[in-house]
Write a protein that holds these residues in place. Structure first.
Motif, PDB file in Angstrom:
ATOM      1  N   ILE A 264       4.411   2.046   0.375  1.00 47.86           N
ATOM      2  CA  ILE A 264       3.832   2.902   1.398  1.00 47.86           C
ATOM      3  C   ILE A 264       2.372   3.173   1.071  1.00 47.86           C
ATOM      4  O   ILE A 264       2.003   3.315  -0.094  1.00 47.86           O
ATOM      5  CB  ILE A 264       4.613   4.229   1.527  1.00 47.86           C
ATOM      6  CG1 ILE A 264       4.038   5.077   2.671  1.00 47.86           C
ATOM      7  CG2 ILE A 264       4.644   5.003   0.230  1.00 47.86           C
ATOM      8  CD1 ILE A 264       4.865   6.293   3.049  1.00 47.86           C
ATOM      9  N   SER A 265       1.545   3.208   2.094  1.00 46.86           N
ATOM     10  CA  SER A 265       0.126   3.508   1.969  1.00 46.86           C
ATOM     11  C   SER A 265      -0.527   2.546   0.969  1.00 46.86           C
ATOM     12  O   SER A 265      -0.350   1.337   1.074  1.00 46.86           O
ATOM     13  CB  SER A 265      -0.052   4.978   1.570  1.00 46.86           C
ATOM     14  OG  SER A 265      -1.351   5.425   1.853  1.00 46.86           O
ATOM     15  N   SER A 266      -1.248   3.055  -0.038  1.00 46.06           N
ATOM     16  CA  SER A 266      -1.896   2.147  -0.998  1.00 46.06           C
ATOM     17  C   SER A 266      -0.876   1.405  -1.850  1.00 46.06           C
ATOM     18  O   SER A 266      -1.181   0.343  -2.407  1.00 46.06           O
ATOM     19  CB  SER A 266      -2.867   2.921  -1.894  1.00 46.06           C
ATOM     20  OG  SER A 266      -2.247   4.066  -2.435  1.00 46.06           O
ATOM     21  N   GLY A 267       0.345   1.928  -1.951  1.00 47.83           N
ATOM     22  CA  GLY A 267       1.416   1.172  -2.601  1.00 47.83           C
ATOM     23  C   GLY A 267       1.724  -0.096  -1.835  1.00 47.83           C
ATOM     24  O   GLY A 267       2.173  -1.095  -2.411  1.00 47.83           O
ATOM     25  N   GLY A 268       1.477  -0.073  -0.519  1.00 52.61           N
ATOM     26  CA  GLY A 268       1.633  -1.276   0.292  1.00 52.61           C
ATOM     27  C   GLY A 268       0.628  -2.341  -0.091  1.00 52.61           C
ATOM     28  O   GLY A 268       0.967  -3.527  -0.164  1.00 52.61           O
ATOM     29  N   ALA A 269      -0.605  -1.922  -0.351  1.00 48.60           N
ATOM     30  CA  ALA A 269      -1.624  -2.877  -0.799  1.00 48.60           C
ATOM     31  C   ALA A 269      -1.207  -3.524  -2.115  1.00 48.60           C
ATOM     32  O   ALA A 269      -1.401  -4.723  -2.332  1.00 48.60           O
ATOM     33  CB  ALA A 269      -2.973  -2.174  -0.956  1.00 48.60           C
TER      34      ALA A 269
END
Length: 259
Positions: A92-97
């Protein structure tokens, strides 16, 4: 977190696992720990072995200087090895990057799902990211953790009165405690733009989901991620925002990971 692995550089990474079946590893975003994404285990653990973990520098996991995104990829590689040598990833969010980069780097990943990776698609997005990076690194180098947290909250678009209110709340001390990890999430975001070339190299299915009630730029970012990945799918979840309902998202993820 009741379990621990040791990453390649000797850093202990705390994690927990629930359910049985093909492995799914959940990666949190900025200013959060594995506990933030752990509620997704409820709708997923009936069909999958779900692993949530504290990314390095937060929660019960350790940290080893100097930081590099490659170290976090090694953390994921160690987790994947622990759960059988292959896994689907969610971030999710920067964890997605981070999980998109893991897939692009060739880790043994079955599928990748991301929710609202905050890539910029608007003019000036890279300049805004560069300015944030400079100010964030300066604040952290000078030990001004509270200022670093404020910078991040402004980047997310939080109103100034809400930021000042948060600063007076009991949760602020915990936010300052993991403020150094803001630099890690920032590094995972690269220049802040959708990494089209890296996404084009991903050979596994990619799901980019977004809340239907989230800002237009965030919906466009997720759509662009899906279009840049050779096997990408875009999903908008009606009525959802960045604070997504785990049951709503979990149903979508179960369908994707089970396909």
């Amino acid at each position: 977190m009741d379990k621990q692995i040791i990453s390649r550089d000797g850093t202990p990474i705390a994690y927990e696992s629930t359910g049985e079946g093909p492995a799914v590893i959940l990666a949190s975003g900025a200013m959060s720990t594995g506990a933030t994404v752990a509620p997704l285990a409820v709708p997923l653990s009936g069909r999958f072995r779900v692993v949530s973990y504290d990314r390095r520098g937060r929660g019960q996991s350790g940290d080893t200087a100097p930081y590099a995104v490659e170290r976090e990829l090694e953390d994921l590689a160690a987790l994947i090895e622990t759960v059988g040598g292959e896994a689907a990833l969610y971030g999710i969010s920067s964890g997605g990057a981070l999980v998109l980069e893991a897939a692009a780097s060739g880790l043994p990943v079955r599928q990748v799902a991301v929710y609202e990776p905050p890539f910029a698609v608007y003019e000036g997005g890279a300049k805004e990211r560069a300015e944030y990076t400079e100010r964030l690194n300066e604040a952290l180098a000078e030990g001004r953790r509270g200022d670093a947290v404020e910078l991040f909250l402004r980047l997310t678009g939080l109103a100034e009165e809400m930021i000042q209110g948060a600063r007076q709340s009991p949760m602020w001390a915990g936010m300052e405690a993991i403020a150094p990890s803001l630099a890690y999430d920032n590094a995972a975001m690269g220049d802040g733009l959708v990494p089209r070339a890296r996404l084009a190299s991903i050979t596994v299915p990619v799901l980019a989901a977004v809340g239907g009630a989230s800002p237009a730029w965030m919906r466009e970012a997720a759509r662009t991620v899906a279009e840049a990945a050779p096997h990408g799918t875009y999903r908008s979840l009606e009525g959802q925002t960045h604070m997504v309902d785990p049951n709503v998202l979990g149903a979508v993820l179960a369908e994707f990971f089970g396909g």
